[in-house]
Design a protein around this motif. Structure first.
Motif, PDB file in Angstrom:
ATOM      1  N   TRP A   1       0.823  -1.212   0.000  1.00 44.82           N
ATOM      2  CA  TRP A   1       0.000   0.000   0.000  1.00 44.82           C
ATOM      3  C   TRP A   1       0.859   1.265   0.000  1.00 44.82           C
ATOM      4  O   TRP A   1       0.472   2.287  -0.562  1.00 44.82           O
ATOM      5  N   ASN A   2       2.044   1.175   0.634  1.00 45.60           N
ATOM      6  CA  ASN A   2       2.932   2.339   0.705  1.00 45.60           C
ATOM      7  C   ASN A   2       3.878   2.439  -0.490  1.00 45.60           C
ATOM      8  O   ASN A   2       4.775   3.289  -0.509  1.00 45.60           O
ATOM      9  N   ASN A   3       3.694   1.565  -1.476  1.00 45.61           N
ATOM     10  CA  ASN A   3       4.541   1.539  -2.682  1.00 45.61           C
ATOM     11  C   ASN A   3       5.986   1.148  -2.385  1.00 45.61           C
ATOM     12  O   ASN A   3       6.896   1.467  -3.156  1.00 45.61           O
ATOM     13  N   ASP A   4       6.217   0.448  -1.279  1.00 42.53           N
ATOM     14  CA  ASP A   4       7.568  -0.001  -0.959  1.00 42.53           C
ATOM     15  C   ASP A   4       7.918  -1.295  -1.683  1.00 42.53           C
ATOM     16  O   ASP A   4       9.099  -1.616  -1.832  1.00 42.53           O
ATOM     17  N   ILE A   5       6.897  -2.058  -2.076  1.00 45.07           N
ATOM     18  CA  ILE A   5       7.130  -3.276  -2.851  1.00 45.07           C
ATOM     19  C   ILE A   5       6.138  -3.310  -4.014  1.00 45.07           C
ATOM     20  O   ILE A   5       5.071  -2.700  -3.952  1.00 45.07           O
ATOM     21  N   ALA A   6       6.500  -4.032  -5.058  1.00 53.44           N
ATOM     22  CA  ALA A   6       5.636  -4.174  -6.225  1.00 53.44           C
ATOM     23  C   ALA A   6       4.671  -5.333  -6.015  1.00 53.44           C
ATOM     24  O   ALA A   6       4.827  -6.146  -5.099  1.00 53.44           O
ATOM     25  N   GLU A   7       3.705  -5.421  -6.912  1.00 53.60           N
ATOM     26  CA  GLU A   7       2.703  -6.484  -6.790  1.00 53.60           C
ATOM     27  C   GLU A   7       3.342  -7.865  -6.862  1.00 53.60           C
ATOM     28  O   GLU A   7       2.951  -8.781  -6.131  1.00 53.60           O
ATOM     29  N   GLN A   8       4.334  -8.035  -7.723  1.00 49.93           N
ATOM     30  CA  GLN A   8       4.995  -9.333  -7.840  1.00 49.93           C
ATOM     31  C   GLN A   8       5.643  -9.741  -6.522  1.00 49.93           C
ATOM     32  O   GLN A   8       5.548 -10.899  -6.098  1.00 49.93           O
ATOM     33  N   THR A   9       6.282  -8.770  -5.858  1.00 52.58           N
ATOM     34  CA  THR A   9       6.921  -9.058  -4.570  1.00 52.58           C
ATOM     35  C   THR A   9       5.874  -9.408  -3.519  1.00 52.58           C
ATOM     36  O   THR A   9       6.062 -10.334  -2.717  1.00 52.58           O
ATOM     37  N   LEU A  10       4.758  -8.674  -3.523  1.00 47.44           N
ATOM     38  CA  LEU A  10       3.673  -9.002  -2.598  1.00 47.44           C
ATOM     39  C   LEU A  10       3.211 -10.438  -2.819  1.00 47.44           C
ATOM     40  O   LEU A  10       3.058 -11.206  -1.861  1.00 47.44           O
ATOM     41  N   ASN A  11       3.002 -10.807  -4.080  1.00 48.26           N
ATOM     42  CA  ASN A  11       2.533 -12.162  -4.373  1.00 48.26           C
ATOM     43  C   ASN A  11       3.535 -13.213  -3.917  1.00 48.26           C
ATOM     44  O   ASN A  11       3.154 -14.278  -3.412  1.00 48.26           O
ATOM     45  N   GLU A  12       4.821 -12.920  -4.071  1.00 46.31           N
ATOM     46  CA  GLU A  12       5.853 -13.865  -3.636  1.00 46.31           C
ATOM     47  C   GLU A  12       5.843 -14.014  -2.113  1.00 46.31           C
ATOM     48  O   GLU A  12       5.949 -15.131  -1.579  1.00 46.31           O
ATOM     49  N   GLN A  13       5.720 -12.896  -1.415  1.00 44.30           N
ATOM     50  CA  GLN A  13       5.699 -12.957   0.049  1.00 44.30           C
ATOM     51  C   GLN A  13       4.449 -13.667   0.556  1.00 44.30           C
ATOM     52  O   GLN A  13       4.502 -14.435   1.529  1.00 44.30           O
ATOM     53  N   VAL A  14       3.331 -13.418  -0.107  1.00 46.21           N
ATOM     54  CA  VAL A  14       2.084 -14.081   0.280  1.00 46.21           C
ATOM     55  C   VAL A  14       2.181 -15.578   0.029  1.00 46.21           C
ATOM     56  O   VAL A  14       1.697 -16.388   0.831  1.00 46.21           O
ATOM     57  N   GLN A  15       2.828 -15.970  -1.065  1.00 44.45           N
ATOM     58  CA  GLN A  15       2.971 -17.398  -1.346  1.00 44.45           C
ATOM     59  C   GLN A  15       3.817 -18.081  -0.277  1.00 44.45           C
ATOM     60  O   GLN A  15       3.525 -19.212   0.135  1.00 44.45           O
ATOM     61  N   THR A  16       4.852 -17.410   0.194  1.00 42.58           N
ATOM     62  CA  THR A  16       5.662 -17.953   1.287  1.00 42.58           C
ATOM     63  C   THR A  16       4.809 -18.154   2.536  1.00 42.58           C
ATOM     64  O   THR A  16       4.922 -19.176   3.228  1.00 42.58           O
ATOM     65  N   LEU A  17       3.947 -17.192   2.807  1.00 45.88           N
ATOM     66  CA  LEU A  17       3.053 -17.290   3.965  1.00 45.88           C
ATOM     67  C   LEU A  17       2.054 -18.427   3.770  1.00 45.88           C
ATOM     68  O   LEU A  17       1.748 -19.177   4.708  1.00 45.88           O
ATOM     69  N   ARG A  18       1.554 -18.582   2.549  1.00 44.68           N
ATOM     70  CA  ARG A  18       0.630 -19.685   2.264  1.00 44.68           C
ATOM     71  C   ARG A  18       1.306 -21.037   2.509  1.00 44.68           C
ATOM     72  O   ARG A  18       0.672 -21.981   3.002  1.00 44.68           O
ATOM     73  N   GLU A  19       2.586 -21.127   2.170  1.00 44.11           N
ATOM     74  CA  GLU A  19       3.303 -22.382   2.387  1.00 44.11           C
ATOM     75  C   GLU A  19       3.309 -22.741   3.870  1.00 44.11           C
ATOM     76  O   GLU A  19       3.142 -23.913   4.244  1.00 44.11           O
ATOM     77  N   GLN A  20       3.503 -21.735   4.731  1.00 43.35           N
ATOM     78  CA  GLN A  20       3.438 -21.983   6.180  1.00 43.35           C
ATOM     79  C   GLN A  20       2.022 -22.397   6.571  1.00 43.35           C
ATOM     80  O   GLN A  20       1.824 -23.283   7.415  1.00 43.35           O
ATOM     81  N   HIS A  21       1.057 -21.745   5.963  1.00 44.57           N
ATOM     82  CA  HIS A  21      -0.357 -22.034   6.186  1.00 44.57           C
ATOM     83  C   HIS A  21      -0.640 -23.503   5.847  1.00 44.57           C
ATOM     84  O   HIS A  21      -1.310 -24.214   6.608  1.00 44.57           O
ATOM     85  N   TYR A  22      -0.098 -23.958   4.737  1.00 42.01           N
ATOM     86  CA  TYR A  22      -0.370 -25.316   4.269  1.00 42.01           C
ATOM     87  C   TYR A  22       0.230 -26.380   5.195  1.00 42.01           C
ATOM     88  O   TYR A  22      -0.262 -27.514   5.232  1.00 42.01           O
ATOM     89  N   GLN A  23       1.294 -26.019   5.917  1.00 39.17           N
ATOM     90  CA  GLN A  23       1.917 -26.999   6.805  1.00 39.17           C
ATOM     91  C   GLN A  23       0.959 -27.472   7.893  1.00 39.17           C
ATOM     92  O   GLN A  23       1.107 -28.567   8.432  1.00 39.17           O
ATOM     93  N   THR A  24      -0.018 -26.645   8.219  1.00 40.45           N
ATOM     94  CA  THR A  24      -0.960 -27.020   9.279  1.00 40.45           C
ATOM     95  C   THR A  24      -1.939 -28.087   8.819  1.00 40.45           C
ATOM     96  O   THR A  24      -2.680 -28.642   9.631  1.00 40.45           O
TER      97      THR A  24
END
Length: 762
Positions: free
Chosen positions: A26-49
């Protein structure tokens, strides 16, 4: 063996990873691609459960809100979400409805979607919008992508989607459209979704219908039968999920629906589990929500197995076990906590621990190998020790508090004078202009404030250094308010991490956590305190900070407190005594702080009851009892002051039509409420009810980064003045300004004051 599954999991990550990624985007510190990559990493942790469950859920993860996700899934995004002739991304449209603009680069802010509470929880959702022109169309790419990711891991995927009737129930009609008139069009999109999922190898779909625990009229119940008649034979099996309460009169309807399974909340509808088990046919699955998804107490395995054993005999391979609802409402991992009292720690279970409990219960029902039997018996014995120790602990009981409750007198619940007498006396001493301006309490919690607080917690600075830094911030807040020209000031609450957590840290019988974060909305997370025992106040909490702020100005400075019902509803509450009794204890503690503020010379005291309405039982027939003790608790803490002391209260996101007599009975001199996102529609309730006291309808949506224009504020107050006499209107934001930054706050408040001056001139 009973199958295990989960209805949903916390999205934020163990370290609020989602919050940081979203705010950077939201603050324009990262691009959409970077957001998607970070979210995918978080999803991977999510999937471990999911690894120990029989089903992996898809669709419970969200970048902001799962109800908003549903609106976009079925093509019901408001037209203002999309810019004309702009090939912008899905995310830009999505965040524009969530928060008014997608990011700082978004040149043209818009009206964010209305936000309100998800049933009786402290989670906020974006309200779906409907009209006679509403159409639905399936856009399933995001959900299908997640399904395929999970299938690639060899997992049996169960997508989670809000059911069609609950989706309509949660929304608002922008015109006179009956929401049920949209059901057939919506069902076409739902059936398309189910067929699409079936084509992609999905066997089970969970359709969440928590609206079934409310009191529905005949039209809605008939619509349920019609909807699920339509959705049957769609290529997948449907698990109908209810939670947050009992089905009650709706149970008969549920047992007639052509679904393949039903989930019931066994923590809040324990008595209905056996009834439902017998009512379902032999081919239907019964999913028992045996683990409390709303609270953090360890499950009593003895009690749970007493309930489950006969059900397991009856349903055999058609029994599933799950938490009562999504674990969205719990912190992620108890193992992160290092400073909880060692006697209390074994009483608790966060999301990760609850899924372990689920696995143990499943094995306890169907152990076969000796190894499993030994490990399960050890777990059961450990659980029994923890449950027994909690029941016997002296930490839960304070005889002085219990004695104080018996000394409460009826006259403590009433002001000594009526509103007309009080307001006249208050005006003499306060000398406020027409349309007085103020804020709700908090000012921006800057990164510097947070760094200073962390440095103090880590003992890198002294107590004196910390207090000096807070005083510097208070002085800055007072200076900014003076420059803007507000009439009633606040000290800004720099010392507070959260409006409930701060008070919990100063009250006996409550504890706070280090990492017990829970999503409130979007990137906003809170750490609900834990009420483990009788609650009391030992020392002044806010007096010194309020006095210091008052010493810096000639204008009145409000004392800022959180009310007893809000402290209750925004905490993890003890489950071994009635909520009404716990609230009364908190009210006595707040009453002591109110009287201390008045004795110190504070002439205006605000006692926020932001969560009063969200505590309403989901069944309207149970409202009178709740409102009786909830309003009495507010009156207990607010009524012991002189006639010239002005009592304010604040409420968030409340539909007031049906509880206005109870709000009147609270008898606050001034109430401030959220009305900006609804464009003052909430004030329609005052057309039919002659509310007598002062009111400040929020004119500035603080959950959006957009700065309101003078004309917009003037128009909103003009609308309000058509319903409330101008002499009783205040002008204020709709909530605290903690989450905003000064670059937004200063111009917004400048415009707010300018609007007040323009209105006075008229």
């Amino acid at each position: 063996m009973a199958k295990t599954h989960n209805l949903g999991y916390p999205r934020i990550g163990k370290n609020r990873d989602l919050k940081r990624s979203l705010e950077a985007y939201w603050n324009n510190d990262i691009a959409e691609q970077t957001l998607n990559e970070q979210v995918q990493t978080l999803r991977e942790q999510h999937y471990q459960t999911f690894t120990h469950l029989d089903f992996a859920q898809a669709g419970d993860f969200s970048l902001y809100d799962h109800v908003l996700d549903t609106s976009f899934l079925f093509g019901n995004a408001p037209a203002r979400a999309k810019r004309e002739n702009n090939n912008e991304s899905y995310l830009d449209s999505y965040f524009r409805i969530a928060r008014g603009r997608s990011s700082k680069r978004d040149c043209c802010p818009t009206h964010a979607g209305e936000m309100t509470k998800w049933f009786d929880t402290n989670y906020h959702y974006i309200v779906p919008e409907f009209s006679k022109t509403t159409t639905f169309k399936l856009y399933a790419d995001t959900l299908l992508s997640e399904v395929k990711q999970l299938q690639a891991r060899g997992l049996d995927v169960k997508p989670v989607v809000i059911g069609p009737l609950t989706y309509l129930y949660l929304g608002k009609s922008l015109d006179d459209t009956n929401k049920l008139d949209l059901i057939d069009s919506l069902l076409v999109a739902y059936k398309n979704l189910l067929h699409t999922l079936a084509e992609n190898g999905v066997k089970w779909v969970q359709l969440d219908e928590p609206a079934l625990v409310t009191e529905l009229n005949a039209d809605w119940l008939s619509a349920y039968q019609h909807a699920y008649d339509t959705l049957q034979n769609s290529g997948v099996k449907i698990l109908l999920a209810s939670y947050f309460g009992s089905l009650a009169d709706n149970l008969k309807v549920v047992t007639k629906l052509p679904v393949d399974g039903v989930h019931i909340d066994a923590t809040r509808a324990k008595h209905e589990v056996a009834i439902l088990a017998k009512a379902l046919n032999d081919s239907q699955v019964l999913s028992v929500g045996i683990i409390d998804g709303r609270n953090i107490w360890r499950t009593d395995f003895t009690e749970a197995l007493t309930l489950l054993n006969p059900i397991a005999q009856l349903k055999q391979d058609k029994l599933w076990l799950a938490p009562s609802c999504s674990l969205l409402h719990c912190p992620v991992d108890l193992n992160a906590e290092q400073n909880i009292h060692p006697e209390i720690l074994p009483w608790l279970a966060f999301a990760e621990q609850k899924l372990i409990e689920l696995e143990i219960l499943s094995k306890a029902l169907h152990t076969s190998s000796q190894t499993d039997q030994d490990s399960v018996q050890a777990a059961l014995a450990q659980n029994k020790r923890a449950i027994d120790q909690r029941k016997q602990s002296s930490l839960s009981t304070n005889k002085l508090v219990q004695r104080a409750l018996t000394n409460i007198k009826n006259e403590w619940l009433h002001r000594s004078d009526d509103y007309a007498t009080r307001i006249a006396q208050q005006q003499k001493s306060l000398k406020l202009p027409l349309y007085p301006t103020t804020t709700i309490g908090s000012f921006p919690q800057t990164s510097q404030i947070r760094k200073t607080r962390q440095a103090f917690i880590r003992k890198e600075i002294t107590q004196q250094q910390y207090e000096d830094a807070l005083k510097e911030n208070i002085a800055y807040c007072i200076e900014q308010q003076e420059q803007v020209g507000l009439d009633v000031l606040v000290h800004g609450e720099a010392e507070r991490n959260d409006m409930v957590e701060y008070f919990a840290g100063h009250l006996n019988g409550m504890l706070t956590t280090a990492y017990g974060w829970v999503q409130s909305y979007g990137s906003r997370c809170v750490k609900p305190p834990i009420i483990y025992g009788d609650v009391s106040r030992s020392n002044d909490i806010t007096v010194a900070w309020t006095q210091y702020a008052q010493s810096l100005t000639q204008k009145p400075v409000k004392g800022m407190l959180t009310g007893p019902v809000t402290i209750l509803n925004w905490s993890f509450v003890r489950d071994d005594q009635p909520r009404s009794l716990t609230t009364q204890q908190i009210a006595l503690a707040v009453r002591g702080e109110v009287q201390a503020l008045e004795a110190a010379g504070t002439g205006i005291i605000q006692i926020d009851e932001a969560a009063l309405r969200e505590g309403l039982p989901l069944k309207q027939s149970q409202w009178p009892e709740y409102l009786r003790w909830a309003v009495d608790a507010f009156k207990l803490c607010s009524s012991g002051v002189r006639r010239d002391t002005q009592i304010h209260t604040h409420m968030c996101y409340s539909q007031f039509n049906d509880i206005l007599p109870d709000i009147q009975r609270m008898d606050a001199d001034v109430i401030t409420i959220e009305t900006s996102r609804s464009n003052m529609k909430l004030l329609d309730a005052f057309n039919a009810f002659n509310y007598q006291n002062d009111i400040g309808p929020g004119v500035y949506d603080i959950h959006s980064p957009n700065v309101p224009e003078v004309e917009s504020i003037t128009n909103l107050i003009t609308q309000a003045a058509s319903k409330i006499p101008a002499q009783r209107l205040w002008i204020n934001p709709d909530c605290g300004l903690k989450t905003r930054d000064w670059a937004e706050v200063r111009p917004a408040l400048t415009n707010l004051v300018a609007a007040a001056k323009a209105l006075r001139a008229q």
